[in-house]
Design a protein around this motif. Structure first.
Motif, PDB file in Angstrom:
ATOM      1  N   TYR B  36      -0.634  -7.081  -0.350  1.00 30.10           N
ATOM      2  CA  TYR B  36      -0.979  -8.357  -1.289  1.00 30.10           C
ATOM      3  C   TYR B  36       0.056  -9.259  -1.297  1.00 30.10           C
ATOM      4  O   TYR B  36       1.324  -8.927  -1.296  1.00 30.10           O
ATOM      5  CB  TYR B  36      -1.460  -7.700  -2.589  1.00 30.10           C
ATOM      6  N   GLN B  38       1.397 -12.429  -3.513  1.00 30.77           N
ATOM      7  CA  GLN B  38       1.262 -13.018  -4.743  1.00 30.77           C
ATOM      8  C   GLN B  38       2.192 -14.081  -5.000  1.00 30.77           C
ATOM      9  O   GLN B  38       3.343 -14.186  -5.015  1.00 30.77           O
ATOM     10  CB  GLN B  38       1.735 -11.986  -5.897  1.00 30.77           C
ATOM     11  N   ARG B  41       3.239 -17.025 -10.630  1.00 34.55           N
ATOM     12  CA  ARG B  41       2.419 -17.141 -11.806  1.00 34.55           C
ATOM     13  C   ARG B  41       0.706 -17.174 -11.359  1.00 34.55           C
ATOM     14  O   ARG B  41      -0.058 -17.806 -12.066  1.00 34.55           O
ATOM     15  CB  ARG B  41       2.745 -18.647 -12.540  1.00 34.55           C
ATOM     16  N   LYS B  42       0.633 -16.319 -10.401  1.00 34.44           N
ATOM     17  CA  LYS B  42      -0.811 -16.318  -9.923  1.00 34.44           C
ATOM     18  C   LYS B  42      -1.066 -14.701  -9.701  1.00 34.44           C
ATOM     19  O   LYS B  42      -0.352 -13.928  -9.934  1.00 34.44           O
ATOM     20  CB  LYS B  42      -0.974 -17.038  -8.556  1.00 34.44           C
ATOM     21  N   GLY B  43      -2.448 -14.494  -9.683  1.00 34.68           N
ATOM     22  CA  GLY B  43      -2.715 -13.061  -9.393  1.00 34.68           C
ATOM     23  C   GLY B  43      -2.591 -12.890  -7.922  1.00 34.68           C
ATOM     24  O   GLY B  43      -2.694 -13.641  -7.016  1.00 34.68           O
ATOM     25  N   PRO B  44      -2.575 -11.453  -7.665  1.00 33.07           N
ATOM     26  CA  PRO B  44      -2.268 -10.912  -6.330  1.00 33.07           C
ATOM     27  C   PRO B  44      -3.664 -11.297  -5.565  1.00 33.07           C
ATOM     28  O   PRO B  44      -4.880 -11.256  -6.052  1.00 33.07           O
ATOM     29  CB  PRO B  44      -2.089  -9.353  -6.413  1.00 33.07           C
ATOM     30  N   LEU B  46      -5.470 -10.238  -1.497  1.00 34.63           N
ATOM     31  CA  LEU B  46      -5.291  -9.387  -0.342  1.00 34.63           C
ATOM     32  C   LEU B  46      -5.010 -10.236   0.855  1.00 34.63           C
ATOM     33  O   LEU B  46      -5.641 -11.045   1.083  1.00 34.63           O
ATOM     34  CB  LEU B  46      -6.652  -8.658  -0.175  1.00 34.63           C
ATOM     35  N   LEU B  88       3.515  -7.398  -2.060  1.00 31.71           N
ATOM     36  CA  LEU B  88       3.130  -6.021  -2.743  1.00 31.71           C
ATOM     37  C   LEU B  88       2.543  -5.192  -1.691  1.00 31.71           C
ATOM     38  O   LEU B  88       1.615  -5.290  -1.343  1.00 31.71           O
ATOM     39  CB  LEU B  88       2.247  -5.892  -3.831  1.00 31.71           C
ATOM     40  N   PHE B 104       0.700   0.764  -6.514  1.00 29.38           N
ATOM     41  CA  PHE B 104       1.343  -0.422  -5.812  1.00 29.38           C
ATOM     42  C   PHE B 104       2.724  -0.165  -5.534  1.00 29.38           C
ATOM     43  O   PHE B 104       3.425   0.506  -6.325  1.00 29.38           O
ATOM     44  CB  PHE B 104       1.141  -1.697  -6.775  1.00 29.38           C
ATOM     45  N   GLY B 105       3.436  -0.923  -4.745  1.00 32.31           N
ATOM     46  CA  GLY B 105       4.967  -0.700  -4.604  1.00 32.31           C
ATOM     47  C   GLY B 105       5.317  -1.787  -5.540  1.00 32.31           C
ATOM     48  O   GLY B 105       4.380  -2.723  -6.235  1.00 32.31           O
ATOM     49  N   LYS B 106       6.552  -1.918  -5.871  1.00 30.01           N
ATOM     50  CA  LYS B 106       7.032  -3.070  -6.990  1.00 30.01           C
ATOM     51  C   LYS B 106       7.046  -4.455  -6.353  1.00 30.01           C
ATOM     52  O   LYS B 106       7.398  -5.271  -7.089  1.00 30.01           O
ATOM     53  CB  LYS B 106       8.585  -2.525  -7.222  1.00 30.01           C
TER      54      LYS B 106
END
Lengths: 112, 114
Positions: B36, B38, B41-44, B46, B88, B104-106
């Motif tokens: 993903y 990101q 300040r946005k959503g992830p 794909l 991510l 999820f990874g960090k």
């Protein structure tokens, strides 16, 4: 087709207050999710739903509640807000369990 | 050992460079692998989705999965400033009885410098 929408975008709460984060999807997805994202910590699953009327706990459910009365809506309720709940909250949805998850823009919550 | 390990960076590269992002995992039950992207300040969103070992290419992006080594990678060729974002990795494991879990990874923060 708006996808996944979340309200509000930002919110500041005082300790002990309550609020509901709203999430709506218009893709007719069965699955919906709530995540929180803390700096450097990745995304943690709070609650998820596999369909209307069915919800289950994720990795970090304490302090939160959810309901799913319709396919489109999946609100997240915070009762007795605590500083540890300061985070960015993301709602997501997917058609099936292994399908792509589509995320909303997030709600930035600060608890003081 | 955490289930999914991802170097948080930050990673800074010059425009045009080849970028390599990596995740390792310990759970053999992971079957589906995703990357993903990101923006701040946005959503992830794909970027890549694969479920078998090997390479999958999409434009300047290549996802690589090595199940024997429990290692996945994302390569970005000819990197652009617009690629600056947090990446991510994510993996789905089969929990049995029709239940799946996404981990999820960090995230790795990437900056591409013009």
């Amino acid at each position: 087709n708006a996808g996944v929408t979340q309200t509000p975008k930002f919110r500041i709460l005082k300790i002990g207050q309550s609020m509901t984060l709203q999430c709506t999807q218009d893709m007719n997805h069965n699955y919906m999710y709530w995540y929180r994202q803390d700096p450097g910590m990745g995304l943690k699953l709070i609650y998820y739903s596999v369909g209307a009327g069915i919800t289950d706990k994720g990795e970090v459910p304490n302090g939160y509640n959810v309901s799913r009365s319709t396919t489109e809506d999946f609100p997240l309720r915070l009762e007795l807000a605590a500083p540890s709940q300061t985070s960015v909250y993301f709602c997501a949805s997917s058609y099936g369990a292994t399908d792509t998850q589509y995320f909303g823009p997030g709600t930035r919550l600060t608890v003081l | 050992q955490k289930e999914v390990e991802q170097d948080p960076g930050p990673l800074s590269v010059p425009e045009g460079a080849i970028v390599s992002l990596n995740c390792t995992y310990s759970n053999s039950a992971f079957q589906y692998f995703m990357w993903y992207r990101q923006y701040s300040r946005k959503g992830p969103e794909l970027l890549m989705y694969t479920y078998s070992s090997g390479n999958k290419e999409d434009g300047r992006f290549t996802a690589q999965v090595d199940k024997s080594s429990k290692y996945i990678s994302l390569f970005i060729r000819d990197s652009q400033p617009s690629d600056s974002a947090t990446y991510l990795c994510a993996m789905i494991s089969n929990q049995g009885a029709g239940s799946y879990q996404l981990t999820f990874g960090k995230g790795t923060k990437l900056s591409v410098i013009p």
